[in-house]
Design a protein around this motif. Sequence first.
Motif, PDB file in Angstrom:
ATOM      1  N   LYS A 116       0.872  -1.281   0.007  1.00 38.83           N
ATOM      2  CA  LYS A 116      -0.018   0.031  -0.036  1.00 38.83           C
ATOM      3  C   LYS A 116       0.863   1.317   0.184  1.00 38.83           C
ATOM      4  CE  LYS A 116      -3.828  -2.349   2.538  1.00 38.83           C
ATOM      5  NZ  LYS A 116      -4.826  -2.677   1.735  1.00 38.83           N
ATOM      6  N   GLY A 165      -8.898  -6.451   4.954  1.00 34.47           N
ATOM      7  CA  GLY A 165      -9.211  -5.891   6.425  1.00 34.47           C
ATOM      8  C   GLY A 165      -8.232  -6.353   7.538  1.00 34.47           C
ATOM      9  N   HIS A 208     -16.788   3.329  -0.072  1.00 34.74           N
ATOM     10  CA  HIS A 208     -15.828   2.579  -0.747  1.00 34.74           C
ATOM     11  C   HIS A 208     -16.357   2.433  -2.340  1.00 34.74           C
ATOM     12  CE1 HIS A 208     -12.894  -0.944  -1.572  1.00 34.74           C
ATOM     13  NE2 HIS A 208     -13.735  -0.958  -2.535  1.00 34.74           N
ATOM     14  N   GLN A 232     -20.207  -2.928   4.607  1.00 32.66           N
ATOM     15  CA  GLN A 232     -19.035  -4.004   5.010  1.00 32.66           C
ATOM     16  C   GLN A 232     -19.074  -4.009   6.585  1.00 32.66           C
ATOM     17  OE1 GLN A 232     -15.408  -1.584   4.399  1.00 32.66           O
ATOM     18  NE2 GLN A 232     -15.589  -1.708   2.224  1.00 32.66           N
ATOM     19  N   GLU A 293      -6.210   1.741  -2.696  1.00 31.38           N
ATOM     20  CA  GLU A 293      -5.383   0.664  -3.205  1.00 31.38           C
ATOM     21  C   GLU A 293      -5.805  -0.006  -4.716  1.00 31.38           C
ATOM     22  OE1 GLU A 293      -5.150  -2.651  -0.976  1.00 31.38           O
ATOM     23  OE2 GLU A 293      -7.290  -3.088  -1.053  1.00 31.38           O
TER      24      GLU A 293
HETATM   25  P1  ADP Z   1      -7.726  -4.203   2.610  1.00 29.90           P
HETATM   26  O1  ADP Z   1      -6.623  -4.389   1.597  1.00 29.90           O
HETATM   27  O2  ADP Z   1      -7.525  -4.831   3.942  1.00 29.90           O
HETATM   28  O3  ADP Z   1      -8.976  -4.762   2.205  1.00 29.90           O
HETATM   29  P2  ADP Z   1      -8.461  -1.283   2.247  1.00 29.90           P
HETATM   30  O4  ADP Z   1      -7.322  -0.517   2.253  1.00 29.90           O
HETATM   31  O5  ADP Z   1      -9.065  -1.909   0.925  1.00 29.90           O
HETATM   32  O6  ADP Z   1      -7.939  -2.698   3.063  1.00 29.90           O
HETATM   33  O7  ADP Z   1      -9.538  -0.974   3.163  1.00 29.90           O
HETATM   34  C1  ADP Z   1     -10.796  -1.677   3.276  1.00 29.90           C
HETATM   35  C2  ADP Z   1     -11.677  -0.892   4.074  1.00 29.90           C
HETATM   36  O8  ADP Z   1     -11.428  -0.180   5.025  1.00 29.90           O
HETATM   37  C3  ADP Z   1     -12.421   0.192   3.136  1.00 29.90           C
HETATM   38  O9  ADP Z   1     -13.226  -0.371   2.104  1.00 29.90           O
HETATM   39  C4  ADP Z   1     -13.044   0.938   3.821  1.00 29.90           C
HETATM   40  O10 ADP Z   1     -14.282   0.765   4.444  1.00 29.90           O
HETATM   41  C5  ADP Z   1     -12.236   0.917   5.065  1.00 29.90           C
HETATM   42  N1  ADP Z   1     -11.000   2.201   5.072  1.00 29.90           N
HETATM   43  C6  ADP Z   1     -10.110   2.239   4.453  1.00 29.90           C
HETATM   44  N2  ADP Z   1      -9.016   3.185   4.617  1.00 29.90           N
HETATM   45  C7  ADP Z   1      -9.803   4.065   5.111  1.00 29.90           C
HETATM   46  C8  ADP Z   1      -9.861   5.328   5.554  1.00 29.90           C
HETATM   47  N3  ADP Z   1      -8.467   6.202   5.412  1.00 29.90           N
HETATM   48  N4  ADP Z   1     -10.918   5.955   6.451  1.00 29.90           N
HETATM   49  C9  ADP Z   1     -11.947   5.241   6.359  1.00 29.90           C
HETATM   50  N5  ADP Z   1     -12.007   4.021   6.179  1.00 29.90           N
HETATM   51  C10 ADP Z   1     -11.138   3.508   5.451  1.00 29.90           C
END
Ligand code: ADP
Length: 652
Positions: A116, A165, A208, A232, A293
């Motif tokens: 990331k 997550g 998201h 989610q 990402e």
């Molecule tokens: P992973 O790769 O573990 O799935 P992500 O970076 O894609 O992690 O984030 C997963 C979820 O976490 C997102 O869909 C969102 O709901 C929450 N999230 C991620 N970053 C943020 C942020 N900066 N602020 C609030 N929620 C976030």
Amino acid sequence: MFGSVLIANRGEIACRIARTAARLGLRTIAIYSTADAGALHVRQCDEAYPIGSAPAGESYLVIDRLIEAARQSGAECIHPGYGFLSENAEFAEACAEAGIAFVGPPPAAIRTMGLKGSAKALMEQAGVPVVPGYHGERQEPAFLKEKAYETGYPVLIKAIAGGGGKGMRRVDKHAEFEAALESAQREARSSFGDARVLIEKYIAAPRHIELQVFADGHGNAVHLNERDCSLQRRHQKVIEEAPAPGMSAGLRAAMGEAAVRAAQAVGYVGAGTVEFIADGSNGLRPGGYWFMEMNTRLQVEHPVTEAITGLDLVEWQFRIAAGERLPLSQDQVLLRGHAVEARIYAEDPARGFLPSTGTLLALQFPDGVRVDTGVEQGSAITQYYDPMIAKMIAHAPTRDAALDKLADALEHTVAAGPRTNLALLSALCRASEFRAGTFDTGFIERNMAILDVSGGDRAAAAFGVAELLARDSARIKRSMDRAAEMPASPWDATDGFQFSSARTVALSILVDGEALEARITYGSAATLEGPTVAVDGVEAALDATAIEAADAVYVLRRGRQTVVSRADLGAGDLHPGAGSGQIKAPMHGKVLALLVTDGEHVDKGQRLAIIEAMKMEHVLTAPSPGRVANIAVAAGNQVAEGAKLMTIETVD
Ligand code: ADP
């Protein structure tokens, strides 16, 4: 086009890939662990190769074995699906070395986007907006804590190698930073073998929004519209839709362009998803979204995009991997109607969404919706793999119509055995705020109470009792007073007998593990004591399905499962860990940390132990105040579901 494909995956995605591959005339080759020898994906492929034992680390994740199976079978390409090795650059390289095409992007793109931190740095350079925070190399706790302070709370700690997550912690207060960091790093190390983290501003009311992109090896790239994956639980998607509610054509074009720019910046080829987080507090708007990402693979939720575009994304993946050009230009990409997907999981929403393992005693889906599944009646949901049962996708001209269709189909799905999230999913589809388009990623957590997933379905329980009686009449008769005079079931009492001499007997039962007394008034209907609900004419009125198991009846009604068994048969504690001061392991797992000692006094809600299962940490807390006694485990121990860990003795 290729003549054959080895599908380096299992479950629903292996089945889904096999379907398109077969349509395109490819010979399909499955792989399987010992736990999957009889699995659907094995039977749906032309050939299958065993690759090791049940734990993924000894089978689906062993690169050498997969390459060996591909060699033996003469596979021309390997499709990795999602999860497992799909975003593993070494795997993509191993395929290339073996002269087998990898259906995915170049290893370098996987590598850059896989972390990331480096992904965010590259996006910044490409002019794609990123979430404010710290994504540099330094990892000293004190330094990171300072960065968190500078970024401004609340912040999110994320594992840079993260996914699903895991290794992610929200921190609201400066004083809580260290503990959260430690826990995020521990989970990151155990899940990804990499404890490094980054700090991000936590976006309030986040939505998201992700863009499906496709690039070919000839310099062309397009996006296939967005998906909204804001519903989610535990930062993992459960309902996804396309298009995103409130998305304008102008913003779609701008976000799509940013996504395509992101793909081009990393030299992308194939299917990818660029994930953005949007500030949903004032609706979707320019300047209100940031790159999160890029997932360098097919997504779980790709079917909603297929529904609105009329395309087969797996076909596109094969064609591009075979060197073909993108079949459509940007202005030829359609957006028709609205599609919504629900992920049906074997998990218990009422108990923190804990995975629920066991055999699927029944599994039936209604017509009219797309269902992608890798299991069937009789399949086991094990602790080894993702507990998803199926994905259900509804497509209709409007969002409301699609949600109605999906809710209806979810409510008419029969899945018995493990607990499921079916009732939660249908409640979500019907929730008025979600319908109105005012929601964000915290919606489920905030609305657990009104989504009504816990709390017994008494009518279904009464129905279950009636079923128990009907199916178990001989035994019941023996246990009742004046049994010989009684009809076997209240429903059998169709003569005048019921009116002249209604008799009541008591029966000790367990409803979802809770001991209750059922009062059966012959000639009338089953009534449950406890919080009493009298149910008259239950059988006629309930739109329910009863599934009979060895010592219990599973009643399925509107996606909700109610398990009724006779307490006097010793059906066992279906809900270990509840009540009694006895602390039991809620699932198979490993004790990561024991946070109390024998004799210690604890308050209600105090943390007792941390258990890791399916690569997630679960914290066990004290159900009541008391003194810790009889600690039966130590950190590092493996425990079975229901194993006694300790007791909490009440003190006066
Ligand atoms: P992973 O790769 O573990 O799935 P992500 O970076 O894609 O992690 O984030 C997963 C979820 O976490 C997102 O869909 C969102 O709901 C929450 N999230 C991620 N970053 C943020 C942020 N900066 N602020 C609030 N929620 C976030």
